[in-house]
Design an enzyme around this catalytic site. Structure first.
Site, short mmCIF file in Angstrom:
data_model
loop_
_atom_site.label_atom_id
_atom_site.label_comp_id
_atom_site.label_asym_id
_atom_site.label_seq_id
_atom_site.Cartn_x
_atom_site.Cartn_y
_atom_site.Cartn_z
N GLU A 145 20.63 -3.03 -56.88
CA GLU A 145 20.42 -4.45 -57.16
C GLU A 145 20.07 -4.73 -58.62
O GLU A 145 20.54 -5.69 -59.21
CB GLU A 145 19.34 -5.02 -56.23
CG GLU A 145 19.77 -5.20 -54.77
CD GLU A 145 19.85 -3.90 -53.98
OE1 GLU A 145 19.48 -2.84 -54.53
OE2 GLU A 145 20.28 -3.94 -52.81
N HIS A 162 13.75 -7.07 -43.14
CA HIS A 162 14.99 -7.85 -43.01
C HIS A 162 14.68 -9.28 -42.57
O HIS A 162 15.51 -9.94 -41.96
CB HIS A 162 15.95 -7.22 -41.99
CG HIS A 162 16.60 -5.96 -42.47
ND1 HIS A 162 15.95 -4.76 -42.50
CD2 HIS A 162 17.85 -5.73 -42.94
CE1 HIS A 162 16.78 -3.83 -42.97
NE2 HIS A 162 17.93 -4.39 -43.25
N GLN A 170 22.33 -8.41 -49.98
CA GLN A 170 22.71 -8.20 -48.58
C GLN A 170 21.68 -8.85 -47.66
O GLN A 170 22.02 -9.50 -46.68
CB GLN A 170 22.86 -6.71 -48.30
CG GLN A 170 23.64 -6.44 -47.04
CD GLN A 170 24.33 -5.11 -47.08
OE1 GLN A 170 23.66 -4.07 -47.05
NE2 GLN A 170 25.65 -5.09 -47.15
N PHE A 171 20.43 -8.67 -48.00
CA PHE A 171 19.32 -9.40 -47.38
C PHE A 171 18.38 -9.79 -48.52
O PHE A 171 18.21 -9.01 -49.46
CB PHE A 171 18.56 -8.52 -46.37
CG PHE A 171 19.31 -8.29 -45.09
CD1 PHE A 171 19.05 -9.06 -43.95
CD2 PHE A 171 20.31 -7.33 -45.02
CE1 PHE A 171 19.77 -8.85 -42.78
CE2 PHE A 171 21.03 -7.12 -43.85
CZ PHE A 171 20.76 -7.88 -42.72
N ALA A 172 17.77 -10.96 -48.40
CA ALA A 172 16.89 -11.42 -49.48
C ALA A 172 15.79 -10.40 -49.77
O ALA A 172 15.33 -10.28 -50.90
CB ALA A 172 16.26 -12.76 -49.10
N ASP A 173 15.40 -9.66 -48.74
CA ASP A 173 14.35 -8.64 -48.91
C ASP A 173 14.68 -7.66 -50.05
O ASP A 173 13.80 -7.19 -50.75
CB ASP A 173 14.18 -7.84 -47.62
CG ASP A 173 14.00 -8.74 -46.41
OD1 ASP A 173 12.89 -8.79 -45.87
OD2 ASP A 173 14.97 -9.42 -46.02
N PHE A 174 15.97 -7.35 -50.20
CA PHE A 174 16.34 -6.30 -51.15
C PHE A 174 16.33 -6.78 -52.59
O PHE A 174 16.55 -6.00 -53.52
CB PHE A 174 17.72 -5.72 -50.79
CG PHE A 174 17.75 -5.19 -49.38
CD1 PHE A 174 16.64 -4.51 -48.86
CD2 PHE A 174 18.85 -5.37 -48.56
CE1 PHE A 174 16.64 -4.05 -47.55
CE2 PHE A 174 18.84 -4.91 -47.25
CZ PHE A 174 17.74 -4.25 -46.75
#
Ligand SMILES: Cc1ncc(C[n+]2csc(CCOP(=O)(O)OP(=O)(O)O)c2C)c(N)n1
Length: 658
Positions: free
Chosen positions: A397, A464, A419-423
């Site tokens: 990222e 996630h 891919q997910f906001a978490d990442f």
């Protein structure tokens, strides 16, 4: 030290000397000024000039160079007027940052130079983006990026080399191995013998170059840049050199063995080269003296000009106005035809129409190409727009956000799908330190949208499910969009892509396939900073966004006796606080609902603002409702307990009864 002229003309041989002499003499002057307390800090590149100068001379003037803190020779070789450099170091207006950033922390596209941020590593990924833009625009150009051997330990180094490798980007990764990263010697920084050994791990070519030998630097870089212009690919270059002074002047060199300083002192790139030129009768004593006098005069005159310039003055309005690039919103009205579609479809449609409108828009993300992204937003995009504009990325990222920055610097627009906001935490640094600050620092915008599939209620556990907008609302320079409905999402995404500033676009996963709406099929835009009043009533103002909007709507539907204004903020930066004030002044009560855990979230700031601006109108305390102060649990019952949904009615009732 052996010099071979490789058939270079006498003019070039002498020019290389002149080009090295100038930064050396500027530095010598700066060291005097530092001792006199006339400048604040100095990072010395003495002994390393052959690298900056050789690389810059080898590239074409329209090719980008991304230097670091010891690369004065890049700036002087690109012929930046010295008074501008001096003004930059003194924080004055004729510099490049209006006094907002120091030393070499700036870029100037006029000279095709993109300076560092203090964090060192992101620079490398930015070079990838610039090179990618060149490839996509069919410019046969090389990009050179510098780093120290210390910074090669950062993940960004790995990410940038890997991205450049898999995308065949024409980047020269120039590592100046000068023995120490601040006080840390190379053997405490990495285990392999040479940094160049790492090239193999990325499947790219690498070379070791004597960084103190200007002819070796110049001829090798010249040949390699020519080659990568023709056949784009990254090359890792390790320049062996030595840092002859402290990390910065105040920190000294006590930890460096004298023997090393002596050995490398004898390899001085300028003195040795001068002797070579003299031995070849390419420069005489008289010419040498005249040259030095000329440079000295240039330095003194330019210094005087910089010293005479007034210290920088500004107003708070000026400062605030430069945080974002001005964006004049263009309204595009929707046409009549509508289709009843889901949030996920609206986002996909909006993105597709933006791809059609902006031929310079590039999409970057994990699995977004043939696979269509994990939420299928980009399904079919590769067929429509080709793999060059719809790019699968490696899992990195930080490198990709940095590359998006580079695309923006080189005339492109970028959309990054997390891919997910978490990442996004793995790409946090370039977002908050590079993208967010670049316009304020040196007037260049980051034309990047980062899409953030976020939110809980889907049983996905701590990594996630987060809705992490508060990590970013804190940071000036970012815009934050958080739609709750398909119609808003489509129009706001179009605006996000039109806006040249960095935008984080939050998309709630639980709403993706559950919320339907009639959405115009045509392209249209919606403005930022305009909240939506979804329900009107007299007794209370409820402020929320994202999934919170649907939770509150459900309650209001079940309890028609509750007479409330319901405000969907839609964008958090800019924030339409005026709509909130107007409503609170009417109702006298205010409740703010946010999905994220409560402390430090946007609800707290809205509560403070309402208190500061509407105190006399309030009939009850302002109440915030948010999630528990825990990570987000996986099991359904625990997640329900964590989320605020079941607590909203209770707080609402208490407030109404207050
Ligand atoms: C992310 C980050 N960590 C730490 C620092 C502090 N710091 C600045 S320069 C530096 C040493 C860099 O060494 P190297 O990359 O070898 O470059 P050199 O200074 O030797 O040219 C350190 C530790 C920083 N600026 N950024």
């Amino acid at each position: 030290m052996q010099f071979q002229h490789h058939g270079l003309s006498p003019e070039i041989l002498v020019d290389l000397y002149k080009a090295m002499l100038k930064p050396r003499m500027i530095e010598e002057k700066m060291l005097i000024l530092l001792r006199q307390g006339k400048i604040s800090k100095w990072f010395s590149g003495i002994g390393q000039e052959a690298i900056s100068v050789g690389v810059t001379m080898a590239l074409d003037p329209e090719e980008y160079i991304l230097p670091m803190h010891r690369n004065l020779g890049v700036f002087t070789t690109r012929n930046i007027p010295l008074f501008r450099l001096f003004a930059q170091w003194q924080g004055k207006m004729s510099g490049f940052t209006k006094g907002r950033d120091r030393s070499f922390h700036f870029g100037t596209l006029e000279y095709k130079i993109v300076g560092m941020i203090s964090h060192l590593g992101p620079q490398l990924g930015v070079a990838d983006g610039i090179a990618l833009a060149d490839v996509l625009q069919k410019n046969k150009r090389a990009t050179a990026v510098f780093t120290g051997e210390g910074a090669t330990s950062e993940g960004d180094f790995h990410e940038a080399l890997n991205i450049a490798a898999v995308w065949d980007l024409p980047v020269l990764f120039c590592v100046e191995n000068n023995g120490y990263g601040l006080s840390t010697p190379v053997n405490e920084q990495f285990r392999c013998k040479h940094i160049a050994d790492k090239g193999k791990g990325y499947g790219i070519e690498s070379y070791i170059i004597d960084g103190n030998n200007i002819l070796e630097v110049y001829t090798k870089v010249k040949a390699l840049s020519k080659s990568i212009r023709q056949r784009p690919r990254p090359v890792l270059l390790e320049f062996k050199t030595f840092r002859m002074r402290g990390h910065e002047e105040a920190s000294g060199t006590k930890y460096v063995p004298q023997q090393l300083l002596d050995e490398w002192g004898a390899k001085d790139p300028i003195e040795n080269y001068l002797q070579y030129l003299k031995s070849q009768e390419l420069i005489s004593e008289v010419e040498e003296v005249a040259l030095k006098q000329g440079i000295l005069k240039e330095i003194d005159q330019n210094l005087q000009r910089a010293f005479e310039e007034d210290i920088v003055q500004s107003t708070s309005t000026n400062e605030l106005n430069d945080v974002y690039k001005e964006f004049i919103y263009q309204e595009v009205k929707e046409k009549n035809e509508v289709a009843n579609i889901r949030l996920v479809d609206a986002i996909s449609q909006g993105l597709r129409q933006s791809m059609e409108r902006h031929s310079n828009l590039v999409l970057l993300g994990q699995d977004i190409a043939d696979y269509g992204g994990v939420f299928k937003i980009t399904e079919g995009f590769v067929e429509a727009f080709g793999p060059e504009r719809v790019r699968n990325t490696p899992i990195c990222e930080s490198g990709i956000v940095s590359a998006a920055m580079g695309l923006s610097l080189n005339n492109m627009k970028a959309m990054v799908e997390m891919q997910f906001a978490d990442f996004v935490s793995s790409g946090f640094n370039p977002i908050v330190n590079y993208l967010a600050k670049v316009h304020y620092r040196w007037n260049e915008p980051a034309d990047v949208v980062i899409r953030m599939p976020c939110g809980a209620g889907v049983g996905a556990g701590p990594f996630h499910s987060q809705t992490n907008e508060a990590w970013f609302t804190k940071t000036p320079g970012l815009k934050i969009v958080y739609p709750a409905f398909p119609y808003d999402a489509k129009g706001l995404l179009a605006t996000a892509i039109n806006d040249p500033n960095p935008v984080l676009f939050f998309e709630h996963k639980a709403l993706y396939r559950s919320i339907y709406q009639d959405v115009p099929e045509s392209y249209y835009t919606l403005p930022f900073g305009k909240a939506n009043l979804l329900a009107t009533g007299a007794s209370i103002t409820i402020v929320t966004y994202g999934a919170g909007v649907h939770w509150v709507l459900e309650i209001l539907e079940k309890h028609p006796d509750i007479s409330a204004d319901l405000i969907d903020l839609r964008t958090l930066q800019p924030l339409d606080i005026e709509t909130v004030y107007t409503s609170v002044k009417k109702t006298g009560r205010c409740m703010i609902v946010q999905e994220d855990s409560l402390f430090g979230g946007i609800a707290s700031d809205i509560a403070s603002l309402v208190m500061e601006h509407c105190f006399e109108f309030l009939d009850a305390p302002i109440r915030r409702v948010g999630s528990m102060e825990t990570p987000i649990p996986f099991a359904k019952q625990l997640e329900e307990q964590y989320l605020p949904k079941t607590r909203i009615l209770e707080v609402l009732t208490a407030l109404l009864a207050y």
